[in-house]
Structures are given as structure tokens and as C-alpha cells.
Design an enzyme around this catalytic site. Structure first.
Site, PDB file in Angstrom:
ATOM      1  N   ASP A 119      47.688  -5.444 -48.242  1.00  0.00           N
ATOM      2  CA  ASP A 119      48.240  -4.751 -46.920  1.00  0.00           C
ATOM      3  C   ASP A 119      47.339  -3.855 -46.450  1.00  0.00           C
ATOM      4  OD1 ASP A 119      49.646  -3.173 -45.208  1.00  0.00           O
ATOM      5  OD2 ASP A 119      51.645  -3.367 -46.376  1.00  0.00           O
ATOM      6  N   LYS A 123      47.359   2.586 -40.110  1.00  0.00           N
ATOM      7  CA  LYS A 123      47.308   3.969 -39.817  1.00  0.00           C
ATOM      8  C   LYS A 123      46.569   4.866 -40.749  1.00  0.00           C
ATOM      9  CE  LYS A 123      51.713   3.367 -37.432  1.00  0.00           C
ATOM     10  NZ  LYS A 123      53.029   3.889 -37.112  1.00  0.00           N
TER      11      LYS A 123
END
EC number: 2.1.1.33
Length: 224
Positions: A119, A123
Site C-alpha cells: 500500500d 498522504k
């Protein structure tokens, strides 16, 4: 695309005894209850997904023990059902959060770590959740044997650049890069491509024309 959550997945895993480790302490205390030949090298994949990569590795390399770690029960159920199609003495899987990996594995007990299409956590405030963030790498350094490799593959440009420039090249006293490519599938006849086993996501990305990036690195002696 994420799998739809299977509410019965945790119960399914608890009922399984082939390939699935339900007692995490066994990895520290009694590998003989997990693998037929516990003395073999141990390779682990963190975030094993649906299992294509680690199952194929176990099939090809009977001289190595493989452990797949995946924190989502729904996903590991998919991998387990694939594994049941084979008879393997060198494969195990566990539903576990890599944040706690030091509770799972002994120091200097692992011969290689695979990080495949992790993943990207794009951000900035989520950077510490990336598996190539120093807070994870410090833990990996503890469980890895001397000179053992981490192999990292991704399609995500930003995650790869972060890993290379903000982590690995930022402190040359900690990490040594042994192999790096921004486009693995263009390396015709290169050993890294010849030995490559694609994950389920990787197959899709390649068909879509995405570039697969890869880096192999190790932790330097004085920092292990």
C-alpha cells in the site's frame, strides 16, 4: 480493487490447521511444528495478498521455507484456498500485523524479506504506514540475518521514489542498494527478470502497460 469483507474469514482461519498458523508463538519457539524441515532458510513475504507469489516460490524452491504474512483475514482466506491445491511442506501463512513483527520472529531468523506492491499510503501524514518507512525497516533489520536481502517491487512511482531517495540513499551508512530498475520488464535476459515471479496485481499492471520498479537492498553490518 479491494475484496468485499468476508465476516466469516476469522472463524475460517481458526478452523484450519494446514498452512495456517493460529499460534504466533510457534514462530519463535517451535518451527518444527510449522515446517517439516525447520533448519531450511526462511523467506517471508509481508503483505502476501492472494498468495500467487509465495505459493509459486514454495513450489519452485523446496529447499527454502516460506512464510506469508497478511493482516486482512478476507485476503488470506483466498491465499489459503489456493495453497490447499498443493502439498507443500515449506509453506506457512499467518494473519498478523507487520507493525508487531518483532513479537512474531526472533532476531536474525529471516534470510529474505519480500515486499510486493505494498500500500503506497500517498498522504504525507501516513508516511509511517509505508512498509519502506524507516520505522518498519528498523524492525526488519532486527529479524534479518547478516547480509540478508529485502526485495521490493511496486508499480507506484511516488512510493518507489520515496523509498530510494528519501530512505535508502538518504543514509548510506545504513543501507546498501544491490539492484535497482525503474522498468523490470525491459531487462531481457537479466537474472532478475528471468527469476521473477509475478504477483496477481503485477500481472494486471504489466498487461496495462505499467512499469514495474524493483530494488534489492540490505542493511549494512554496523546497523544490524
Amino acid at each position: 480493487m479491494r475484496l468485499r469483507n468476508n465476516a466469516n474469514a476469522p472463524l475460517y482461519l481458526k478452523s484450519q490447521h494446514e498452512y495456517i498458523i493460529n499460534d504466533p508463538h510457534l514462530l519463535k519457539d517451535n518451527l518444527g511444528k510449522i515446517f517439516k524441515n525447520p533448519e531450511l532458510p526462511l523467506y517471508i513475504e509481508i503483505g502476501m495478498g492472494k498468495g500467487d507469489f509465495i505459493i509459486e516460490n514454495a513450489l519452485r524452491n523446496q529447499q527454502i521455507n516460506y512464510l506469508g504474512i497478511e493482516k486482512f483475514p478476507t485476503v488470506i482466506v483466498k491465499a489459503h484456498k489456493k495453497a490447499l491445491k498443493h502439498k507443500l511442506d515449506n509453506l506457512a501463512m499467518i494473519c498478523f500485523d507487520a507493525n508487531k513483527i518483532l513479537e512474531l520472529l526472533n532476531s536474525e531468523s529471516v534470510d529474505k524479506i519480500y515486499l510486493n506492491f505494498s500500500d503506497p499510503w500517498p498522504k504525507k501524514r501516513h508516511a509511517k504506514k509505508r512498509l519502506t518507512h524507516p520505522c518498519f525497516l528498523e524492525k526488519f533489520a532486527v529479524i534479518l540475518k547478516q547480509n540478508a536481502l529485502v526485495e521490493f517491487k511496486t508499480d507506484n512511482e511516488n512510493l518507489f521514489m520515496y523509498t530510494i531517495y528519501d530512505v535508502l540513499l538518504k543514509d548510506l551508512t545504513k543501507y546498501e542498494i544491490l539492484f535497482l530498475t525503474y522498468n523490470l520488464y525491459t531487462l531481457v535476459n537479466n537474472v532478475e527478470l528471468l527469476k521473477n515471479i509475478p504477483t496477481e496485481y503485477e500481472k494486471k499492471f504489466v498487461m496495462q502497460g505499467e512499469r514495474i520498479k524493483k530494488v534489492n537492498f540490505r542493511f549494512l553490518k554496523n546497523n544490524q
